[in-house]
Design a protein around this motif. Structure first.
Motif, PDB file in Angstrom:
ATOM      1  N   UNK A  57      16.506 -13.089 -30.216  1.00 52.40           N
ATOM      2  CA  UNK A  57      16.255 -12.940 -31.644  1.00 52.40           C
ATOM      3  C   UNK A  57      17.159 -11.885 -32.264  1.00 52.40           C
ATOM      4  N   UNK A  58      17.398 -10.787 -31.533  1.00 60.24           N
ATOM      5  CA  UNK A  58      18.179  -9.695 -32.090  1.00 60.24           C
ATOM      6  C   UNK A  58      19.672  -9.866 -31.887  1.00 60.24           C
ATOM      7  N   UNK A  59      20.067 -10.572 -30.815  1.00 63.60           N
ATOM      8  CA  UNK A  59      21.487 -10.641 -30.465  1.00 63.60           C
ATOM      9  C   UNK A  59      22.092 -12.020 -30.656  1.00 63.60           C
ATOM     10  N   UNK A  60      21.290 -13.025 -30.907  1.00 60.15           N
ATOM     11  CA  UNK A  60      21.804 -14.382 -30.935  1.00 60.15           C
ATOM     12  C   UNK A  60      22.873 -14.621 -31.980  1.00 60.15           C
ATOM     13  N   UNK A 108      17.503  -9.723 -21.477  1.00 63.30           N
ATOM     14  CA  UNK A 108      18.385  -9.473 -20.337  1.00 63.30           C
ATOM     15  C   UNK A 108      18.812  -8.012 -20.390  1.00 63.30           C
ATOM     16  N   UNK A 109      18.770  -7.324 -19.243  1.00 66.27           N
ATOM     17  CA  UNK A 109      19.167  -5.924 -19.183  1.00 66.27           C
ATOM     18  C   UNK A 109      20.245  -5.737 -18.119  1.00 66.27           C
ATOM     19  N   UNK A 110      21.002  -4.648 -18.260  1.00 65.93           N
ATOM     20  CA  UNK A 110      22.047  -4.339 -17.302  1.00 65.93           C
ATOM     21  C   UNK A 110      22.506  -2.904 -17.493  1.00 65.93           C
ATOM     22  N   UNK A 111      23.280  -2.418 -16.530  1.00 63.44           N
ATOM     23  CA  UNK A 111      23.986  -1.148 -16.643  1.00 63.44           C
ATOM     24  C   UNK A 111      25.475  -1.458 -16.662  1.00 63.44           C
ATOM     25  N   UNK A 112      26.160  -1.053 -17.711  1.00 64.31           N
ATOM     26  CA  UNK A 112      27.568  -1.404 -17.887  1.00 64.31           C
ATOM     27  C   UNK A 112      28.450  -0.169 -17.778  1.00 64.31           C
ATOM     28  N   UNK A 113      29.641  -0.358 -17.242  1.00 63.32           N
ATOM     29  CA  UNK A 113      30.640   0.703 -17.197  1.00 63.32           C
ATOM     30  C   UNK A 113      31.505   0.626 -18.448  1.00 63.32           C
ATOM     31  N   UNK A 131      23.032  -4.947 -26.859  1.00 57.86           N
ATOM     32  CA  UNK A 131      22.935  -3.693 -27.586  1.00 57.86           C
ATOM     33  C   UNK A 131      22.946  -2.520 -26.615  1.00 57.86           C
ATOM     34  N   UNK A 132      23.648  -1.463 -26.966  1.00 60.18           N
ATOM     35  CA  UNK A 132      23.659  -0.243 -26.160  1.00 60.18           C
ATOM     36  C   UNK A 132      22.438   0.595 -26.513  1.00 60.18           C
ATOM     37  N   UNK A 133      21.622   0.901 -25.516  1.00 63.00           N
ATOM     38  CA  UNK A 133      20.396   1.651 -25.759  1.00 63.00           C
ATOM     39  C   UNK A 133      20.468   3.085 -25.259  1.00 63.00           C
ATOM     40  N   UNK A 134      21.306   3.349 -24.256  1.00 58.95           N
ATOM     41  CA  UNK A 134      21.401   4.714 -23.734  1.00 58.95           C
ATOM     42  C   UNK A 134      22.697   4.878 -22.965  1.00 58.95           C
TER      43      UNK A 134
END
Length: 278
Positions: free
Chosen positions: A267-270, A223-228, A241-244
């Protein structure tokens, strides 16, 4: 210009296209008397009200909507017209939308009659594919196109500073192209999410997000998103996870706005998420 600005509201100032009122400070208070269900066309009036009331306090809205207080009915009417057209052209195979409702009179649910329900939160999700959506001119659901081709007074953009809106739209378009459209794998994208400020603090935002995480986990997609800044703590708590970090400079020496490109993978965030995959 107005069409371009709405995606700014979503991605920059409200929590990914996730409403400003989604993250609540401190413990939330669950509301047992509510429903999470698929959105229907009859929900659009309430959805528009939630959308505007959730985004209006944000820095981005205040930056561009300099005349908003003079055009309250205008803003609602034009937004409603846009959402109606968007609903009718929705790509059902690539988009799903859900709402959380409460009894309109503050009482109990007595029947399946939706007239007695009030929408207080809604979310729109897109199934994204490499190449197909990356080459598309717009997302399956396109809140950034608000007021674009409505005609009449809605095209006059009376409630916005079009110079500011256009500049921020250009900056955000580059970010969206780089982090969202430039796909290398299938993913579920959180396009739009908002909770009415009057119903902040009840965990509705987390409930909406966790539904999407279950859907993604079911088919093995991230799942991806842009967060404020307002939304980041919620997504971080759910295992994103914050990627950028993406910065956007405002005119008139007003400083910077920023958003965070985030990703959730089972797998990485569960381990960090309270999610129970069903």
């Amino acid at each position: 210009m107005h069409q371009q600005f709405i995606i700014l509201l979503c991605a920059l100032y409200s929590i990914t296209c996730a409403g400003l009122a989604l993250f609540t400070k401190g413990a939330s208070t669950p509301v047992s008397n509510h429903r999470l269900r698929p959105a229907v066309e009859d929900d659009l009036d309430d959805i528009v009200t939630v959308f505007i009331d959730a985004f209006k306090p944000s820095a981005g809205w205040q930056y561009a909507h300099l005349h908003d207080d003079d055009y309250t009915n205008y803003t609602w009417t034009c937004t409603r017209r846009f959402f109606q057209g968007e609903w009718q052209s929705l790509h059902r195979s690539r988009t799903f939308a859900n709402v959380i409702t409460v009894p309109r009179d503050g009482g109990q649910y007595f029947s399946s009659d939706r007239a007695g329900e009030r929408v207080v939160s809604f979310g729109v999700w897109n199934w994204m594919k490499p190449q197909e959506d990356a080459a598309d001119s717009s997302f399956p659901f396109r809140p950034h196109q608000l007021h674009a081709t409505l005609g009449g007074k809605c095209s006059d953009h009376l409630d916005v500073n079009t110079t500011r809106a256009a500049d921020l739209a250009q900056q955000l378009s580059l970010a969206v192209e780089k982090y969202i459209r430039n796909l290398t794998e299938r993913q579920l994208y959180l396009n739009l999410l908002a909770t009415h400020p009057d119903w902040d603090g009840h965990g509705f935002g987390a409930e909406q997000v966790e539904l999407g995480l279950r859907e993604a986990a079911r088919v093995g997609m991230p799942v991806t998103l842009l967060a404020s800044p307002a939304g980041w703590p919620l997504y971080d708590s759910l295992g994103f996870r914050s990627l950028a970090n993406i910065t956007h400079e405002m005119f008139d020496g007003l400083g910077m706005l920023w958003s965070e490109y985030m990703r959730w993978d089972e797998e990485e965030s569960g381990v960090r998420s309270a999610l129970t995959v069903q």
